[in-house]
Design an enzyme around this catalytic site. Structure first.
Site, mmCIF file in Angstrom:
data_model
loop_
_atom_site.group_PDB
_atom_site.id
_atom_site.type_symbol
_atom_site.label_atom_id
_atom_site.label_comp_id
_atom_site.label_asym_id
_atom_site.label_seq_id
_atom_site.Cartn_x
_atom_site.Cartn_y
_atom_site.Cartn_z
ATOM 1 N N GLY A 246 -50.551 -2.559 44.213
ATOM 2 C CA GLY A 246 -49.288 -2.437 44.926
ATOM 3 C C GLY A 246 -49.449 -2.607 46.421
ATOM 4 N N GLU B 283 -43.872 0.027 41.178
ATOM 5 C CA GLU B 283 -44.061 1.121 40.231
ATOM 6 C C GLU B 283 -45.555 1.254 40.012
ATOM 7 O OE1 GLU B 283 -43.677 2.286 35.597
ATOM 8 O OE2 GLU B 283 -42.108 0.952 36.367
ATOM 9 N N GLY C 146 -48.096 -1.660 38.412
ATOM 10 C CA GLY C 146 -49.540 -1.685 38.262
ATOM 11 C C GLY C 146 -50.202 -0.588 39.072
ATOM 12 N N SER C 147 -51.405 -0.852 39.524
ATOM 13 C CA SER C 147 -52.194 0.150 40.228
ATOM 14 C C SER C 147 -51.748 0.307 41.678
ATOM 15 C CB SER C 147 -53.672 -0.247 40.212
ATOM 16 O OG SER C 147 -53.868 -1.423 40.995
#
Length: 473
Positions: free
Chosen positions: A216, A235, A211-212
């Site tokens: 994260g 990621e 995600g963003s």
């Protein structure tokens, strides 16, 4: 505090589906059930777990006629393009299953054993894995983590984006129909607060987040402050660059970079968001690129002729438009007249594709993730200048270089030198926005940490256990 989530279809802003959040006690129970089920699941022989993975692929194939429209209604990608995500899922699943036996086998040290001793290293599952997936490629991001985690002998709690809840439910249904015990795979719809609660749970052994950057960081903070000490892989975002060298074949390069920037309305972590073009090719490149972008059919994603749909939400559309407006105010020149896309209008999720020139790195559009159908193109005079600008970013997911290496052998050597200089997880030559499951998918800087796919993709879902035996005689 919200007790439910409702998915809004991007193209018509109508409610699609509502799910109820669990209580803390229900999350506790789900994790407890997963922990108990995992202990039994890990005793199933690896060959049987792999065979179940093959049956899972068959179950996904059986659903393949229903998924495309359902996915379009959830997240807005044109229905004509969604079969590609299922093909990608099956390709990745096939590869990860094909290498599972070798990746998860014991590592023998008998070649260096002394007489009377035996040593080896086992790969053992971690336990309960919480996997948090995004909305933009929900099936592809799920397969990267869910299948390797389960085949390695773990239990999985799968937390999907509230934009794409049905994708996770289909994923779990296919796994259970294939033979995975129900409590080994559970779908949990959670608010951000409940997600933090689950991340901090003492019986969560590992967290995989896609995600963003903001999301994260929240996951990493929660994991550090919890009752346990789970591993975390992240990621995150990208601001992926492309560099077009002077000798690039523009008839090939332009369509590839248009697709790399605008496919899925640019809503991909590895979409091409900024392009650097050598001054010798710049004018021709711009003319061809703009002409190609003008040919997009922006419209209702449920119609087969549409090849560019809405962005995911009104908030996302407003953020993208602001980035463009700020760049124009700072001196950037937009090359795509918005009036050729009449469906694009303020207050809607339909954002016209845009190409910006006269851009620089003082503009947000060239340094911060856009996640929309916009690309900035900047002229450069050398490989060295291109490398400097490509690396001038807080992100480092992928980068691509475009050059006619077949006609100019020295260009391949130049590319090889750039591979070492570029600060990214993947470097492409003459392609972009593509994942090969045999290659490690990873990022540097704010693009995250950890690895999925490739033979290394199993490492994050197992731990090494050393066995050291003295054979008594």
């Amino acid at each position: 505090m919200a007790t439910t989530q409702t998915t809004i279809s991007p193209h018509n802003q109508q409610p699609l589906i509502t799910r109820t959040y669990p209580s803390n006690e229900q999350i506790d129970a789900a994790i407890k059930d997963a922990s108990a089920a995992q202990k039994l699941w890990s005793r199933i022989p690896l060959d049987e777990r792999i065979a179940i993975g093959r049956k899972f692929m068959d179950e996904i194939k059986n659903m393949s006629n229903d998924i495309p429209m359902e996915l379009t209604l959830e997240m807005g990608r044109p229905v004509s393009q969604n079969a590609g995500e299922i093909r990608g899922l099956l390709q990745r699943a096939d590869y990860m299953l094909s290498v599972a036996s070798s990746c998860l086998a014991d590592i023998s040290l008998k070649d260096t054993d002394q007489p009377g001793f035996r040593r080896f290293i086992k790969r053992t599952p971690l336990g309960v894995v919480l996997i948090i997936t995004p909305w933009n490629y929900p099936y592809l991001t799920s397969i990267n983590s869910v299948l390797p985690a389960i085949v390695a002998g773990n239990a999985v709690l799968l937390k999907p984006s509230p934009q794409t809840p049905l994708t996770a439910e289909r994923f779990a249904l296919a796994l259970t129909r294939a033979g995975v015990p129900p409590n080994v795979i559970q779908v949990v719809h959670m608010s951000p607060e409940l997600t933090s609660y689950a991340v901090q749970h003492s019986d969560i052994n590992f967290v995989s987040f896609t995600g963003s950057v903001q999301g994260g960081k929240a996951v990493a903070r929660a994991a550090a402050n919890g009752d346990g000490f789970p591993g975390v892989t992240l990621e995150l975002g990208g601001k992926d660059p492309a560099y077009v060298r002077a000798d690039a074949d523009l008839n090939y390069t332009v369509p590839e970079l248009v697709d790399g920037a605008f496919y899925n309305a640019g809503q991909s972590c590895c979409a091409v968001e900024r392009i650097y073009v050598h001054e010798a090719a710049y004018d021709d490149f711009i003319a061809k690129y703009v002409d190609a972008v003008k040919k997009y059919q922006l419209g209702d994603p449920t119609l087969p002729e549409t090849n560019l749909g809405p962005v995911v939400s009104l908030a996302s559309a407003a953020r993208i438009r602001k980035q463009v407006a700020d760049a124009v105010e700072a001196g950037a020149t937009p090359l795509i007249p918005e009036d050729i896309f009449p469906i694009a209008r303020l207050g809607s999720t339909y954002v016209a594709p845009q190409v910006l020139v006269n851009v620089n790195h003082d503009m947000t559009i060239m340094v911060e993730e856009t996640f929309g159908p916009v690309v900035g193109i900047q002229k450069v005079s050398s490989d060295e200048e291109a490398i400097k600008l490509m690396n001038d970013s807080p992100y480092g997911l992928t980068a691509s270089v475009w050059t006619n290496a077949a006609a100019h052998p020295e260009s391949e050597e130049a590319f090889s030198n750039m591979v070492d200089a570029l600060e990214t997880g993947t470097v492409f030559l003459n392609r972009c926005d593509s994942l090969d499951p045999a290659l490690a998918w990873t990022g540097v800087k704010n693009s995250g940490r950890g690895i999925s796919l490739s033979k290394y993709g199993y490492d994050q879902f197992t731990r090494a256990k050393s066995v050291h035996m003295k054979i008594q005689t």
